[in-house]
Design a protein around this motif. Structure first.
Motif, PDB file in Angstrom:
ATOM      1  N   UNK A   1       0.860  -1.184   0.000  1.00 18.57           N
ATOM      2  CA  UNK A   1       0.000   0.000   0.000  1.00 18.57           C
ATOM      3  C   UNK A   1       0.893   1.229   0.000  1.00 18.57           C
ATOM      4  N   UNK A   2       0.588   2.195  -0.854  1.00 22.88           N
ATOM      5  CA  UNK A   2       1.318   3.456  -0.898  1.00 22.88           C
ATOM      6  C   UNK A   2       0.299   4.595  -0.859  1.00 22.88           C
ATOM      7  N   UNK A   3       0.424   5.471   0.131  1.00 20.98           N
ATOM      8  CA  UNK A   3      -0.527   6.564   0.319  1.00 20.98           C
ATOM      9  C   UNK A   3       0.239   7.867   0.490  1.00 20.98           C
ATOM     10  N   UNK A   4      -0.118   8.890  -0.275  1.00 25.03           N
ATOM     11  CA  UNK A   4       0.459  10.213  -0.069  1.00 25.03           C
ATOM     12  C   UNK A   4      -0.471  11.012   0.834  1.00 25.03           C
ATOM     13  N   UNK A   5       0.119  11.793   1.753  1.00 19.31           N
ATOM     14  CA  UNK A   5      -0.690  12.496   2.754  1.00 19.31           C
ATOM     15  C   UNK A   5       0.055  13.728   3.254  1.00 19.31           C
ATOM     16  N   UNK A   6      -0.674  14.579   3.965  1.00 16.53           N
ATOM     17  CA  UNK A   6      -0.073  15.711   4.664  1.00 16.53           C
ATOM     18  C   UNK A   6      -0.038  15.398   6.152  1.00 16.53           C
ATOM     19  N   UNK A   7       1.107  15.563   6.824  1.00 16.99           N
ATOM     20  CA  UNK A   7       1.191  15.266   8.257  1.00 16.99           C
ATOM     21  C   UNK A   7       0.477  16.328   9.097  1.00 16.99           C
ATOM     22  N   UNK A   8       0.027  15.933  10.270  1.00 13.96           N
ATOM     23  CA  UNK A   8      -0.783  16.826  11.098  1.00 13.96           C
ATOM     24  C   UNK A   8      -0.046  18.081  11.521  1.00 13.96           C
ATOM     25  N   UNK A   9       1.265  17.988  11.697  1.00 13.05           N
ATOM     26  CA  UNK A   9       1.993  19.159  12.152  1.00 13.05           C
ATOM     27  C   UNK A   9       2.166  20.229  11.067  1.00 13.05           C
ATOM     28  N   UNK A  10       1.766  19.911   9.833  1.00 14.19           N
ATOM     29  CA  UNK A  10       1.932  20.860   8.723  1.00 14.19           C
ATOM     30  C   UNK A  10       0.666  21.665   8.441  1.00 14.19           C
ATOM     31  N   UNK A  11      -0.320  21.592   9.317  1.00 15.63           N
ATOM     32  CA  UNK A  11      -1.599  22.255   9.056  1.00 15.63           C
ATOM     33  C   UNK A  11      -1.434  23.756   8.838  1.00 15.63           C
ATOM     34  N   UNK A  12      -0.445  24.359   9.499  1.00 20.80           N
ATOM     35  CA  UNK A  12      -0.231  25.802   9.369  1.00 20.80           C
ATOM     36  C   UNK A  12       0.874  26.149   8.374  1.00 20.80           C
ATOM     37  N   UNK A  13       1.243  25.204   7.531  1.00 23.63           N
ATOM     38  CA  UNK A  13       2.286  25.442   6.532  1.00 23.63           C
ATOM     39  C   UNK A  13       1.923  26.627   5.636  1.00 23.63           C
ATOM     40  N   UNK A  14       2.875  27.521   5.423  1.00 23.24           N
ATOM     41  CA  UNK A  14       2.617  28.741   4.636  1.00 23.24           C
ATOM     42  C   UNK A  14       2.209  28.427   3.212  1.00 23.24           C
ATOM     43  N   UNK A  15       2.852  27.456   2.586  1.00 25.02           N
ATOM     44  CA  UNK A  15       2.538  27.137   1.194  1.00 25.02           C
ATOM     45  C   UNK A  15       1.129  26.556   1.088  1.00 25.02           C
ATOM     46  N   UNK A  16       0.743  25.733   2.056  1.00 26.40           N
ATOM     47  CA  UNK A  16      -0.610  25.187   2.054  1.00 26.40           C
ATOM     48  C   UNK A  16      -1.646  26.303   2.201  1.00 26.40           C
ATOM     49  N   UNK A  17      -1.343  27.314   3.012  1.00 28.18           N
ATOM     50  CA  UNK A  17      -2.267  28.433   3.168  1.00 28.18           C
ATOM     51  C   UNK A  17      -2.449  29.166   1.846  1.00 28.18           C
ATOM     52  N   UNK A  18      -1.356  29.371   1.116  1.00 27.39           N
ATOM     53  CA  UNK A  18      -1.457  30.031  -0.192  1.00 27.39           C
ATOM     54  C   UNK A  18      -2.225  29.162  -1.184  1.00 27.39           C
ATOM     55  N   UNK A  19      -2.038  27.848  -1.103  1.00 28.23           N
ATOM     56  CA  UNK A  19      -2.751  26.952  -2.010  1.00 28.23           C
ATOM     57  C   UNK A  19      -4.258  26.986  -1.734  1.00 28.23           C
ATOM     58  N   UNK A  20      -4.636  27.049  -0.451  1.00 24.59           N
ATOM     59  CA  UNK A  20      -6.058  27.118  -0.115  1.00 24.59           C
ATOM     60  C   UNK A  20      -6.718  28.332  -0.762  1.00 24.59           C
ATOM     61  N   UNK A  21      -6.044  29.456  -0.723  1.00 28.39           N
ATOM     62  CA  UNK A  21      -6.578  30.671  -1.356  1.00 28.39           C
ATOM     63  C   UNK A  21      -6.700  30.486  -2.862  1.00 28.39           C
ATOM     64  N   UNK A  22      -5.708  29.874  -3.475  1.00 27.36           N
ATOM     65  CA  UNK A  22      -5.718  29.661  -4.928  1.00 27.36           C
ATOM     66  C   UNK A  22      -6.837  28.704  -5.307  1.00 27.36           C
ATOM     67  N   UNK A  23      -6.997  27.638  -4.516  1.00 29.41           N
ATOM     68  CA  UNK A  23      -8.075  26.688  -4.762  1.00 29.41           C
ATOM     69  C   UNK A  23      -9.442  27.364  -4.658  1.00 29.41           C
ATOM     70  N   UNK A  24      -9.611  28.226  -3.655  1.00 28.09           N
ATOM     71  CA  UNK A  24     -10.901  28.870  -3.424  1.00 28.09           C
ATOM     72  C   UNK A  24     -11.345  29.650  -4.651  1.00 28.09           C
ATOM     73  N   UNK A  25     -10.397  30.239  -5.357  1.00 33.68           N
ATOM     74  CA  UNK A  25     -10.733  31.036  -6.538  1.00 33.68           C
ATOM     75  C   UNK A  25     -11.095  30.170  -7.736  1.00 33.68           C
ATOM     76  N   UNK A  26     -10.832  28.864  -7.642  1.00 32.10           N
ATOM     77  CA  UNK A  26     -11.071  27.988  -8.792  1.00 32.10           C
ATOM     78  C   UNK A  26     -12.002  26.825  -8.487  1.00 32.10           C
TER      79      UNK A  26
END
Length: 276
Positions: free
Chosen positions: A192-217
């Motif tokens: 089994x191979x699963x890609x994921x985001x670890x819990x400690x990265x919830x406040x990652x700056x790049x993820x925050x920017x991606x959320x904004x970009x996703x929201x617009x699309x």
């Protein structure tokens, strides 16, 4: 030009096409129709400017590690059946000589993949393979049950290599864990191979920017995160290989080109049945 989730699928291929030797995916660009390539490149550049310019690195590392894992599964048993959930426009069934493969995604994605695969096979751009396509919403119990039933019928006792790539973080926490756990429920699963985001990265700056970009699309911006400690229970193995962007850079580049703080913190967890 496609919108929503289809856009992100094309962005993955554009990223892999920009680093084909690292991704080990010479077919990445072929999945993007000729008429859409200019738009996809422009969208990638926009994403690079608004979110981060290293998606080619992260996505290629992820794909390379998964491809190497699948190659090892075939070496152990050439009759292994490949199952890819969140298949998008990935190339695994055509890069590696799996005798049987099942690709699972949302209905619009599966129809686009089926059509493009037929075009590429007819053109001789990719080899003919026994690849089955299943439209299913993995965010629902019914969708996951449909996948499990299809895998049992298709595999018929053969070992299964299960990949859940690039999707569990877009599901609710319960659904994300159910999808990660799905491979261990097939019976005779090989890996089994699963890609994921670890819990400690919830406040990652790049993820925050991606959320904004996703929201617009109109791409879902909610996310789920897994902990390292729960991976053995989810993936069905006592031993789990778990690699993030920096360890994968060391593995394939012998150095860290970009620190993890400047990247999408995507990890890939692998569990082998023989290590259960």
């Amino acid at each position: 030009m496609h919108t929503g989730v289809e856009q992100t699928a094309y962005l993955v291929n554009e990223s892999r096409a920009r680093r084909p030797e690292l991704a080990r995916d010479p077919l990445a660009a072929a999945w993007i129709p000729d008429g859409e390539r200019g738009g996809v490149r422009a969208l990638w550049e926009e994403f690079a400017g608004d979110v981060y310019p290293h998606d080619d690195l992260v996505v290629s590392l992820r794909g390379r590690y998964i491809a190497d894992t699948l190659e090892r599964a075939l070496e152990l048993d050439p009759d292994t059946v490949l199952v890819v959930c969140g298949a998008g426009f990935s190339s695994y069934p055509w890069l590696l000589p799996f005798r049987t493969a099942l690709e699972v995604d949302l209905p619009t994605m599966i129809e686009a993949k089926r059509q493009r695969a037929a075009e590429l096979m007819d053109a001789g751009a990719i080899p003919r393979r026994d690849v089955h396509h299943l439209a299913a919403d993995l965010g629902t119990p019914a969708g996951r049950e449909a996948v499990a039933a299809a895998v049992r019928e298709l595999a018929a006792g053969r070992p299964v290599a299960y990949v859940a790539e690039g999707l569990v973080f877009y599901l609710s926490p319960d659904d994300a864990r159910a999808v990660a756990r799905l491979g261990a429920e097939f019976g005779d699963h090989a890996v089994t191979a699963v890609s994921y985001w670890p819990d400690w990265a919830e406040d990652n700056r790049v993820l925050a920017d991606q959320r904004l970009w996703f929201r617009r699309r109109s791409v879902p911006e909610d996310a789920s995160y897994l902990t390292h400690g729960e991976l053995p229970g989810l993936l069905g193995g006592a031993q789990v290989e778990d690699h993030g962007p920096e360890s994968l850079q060391r593995r394939y580049l012998d150095r860290v080109e970009v620190p993890e703080s400047d990247l999408i913190p995507e990890y890939v967890a692998v569990s082998w049945a023989g290590e259960r």
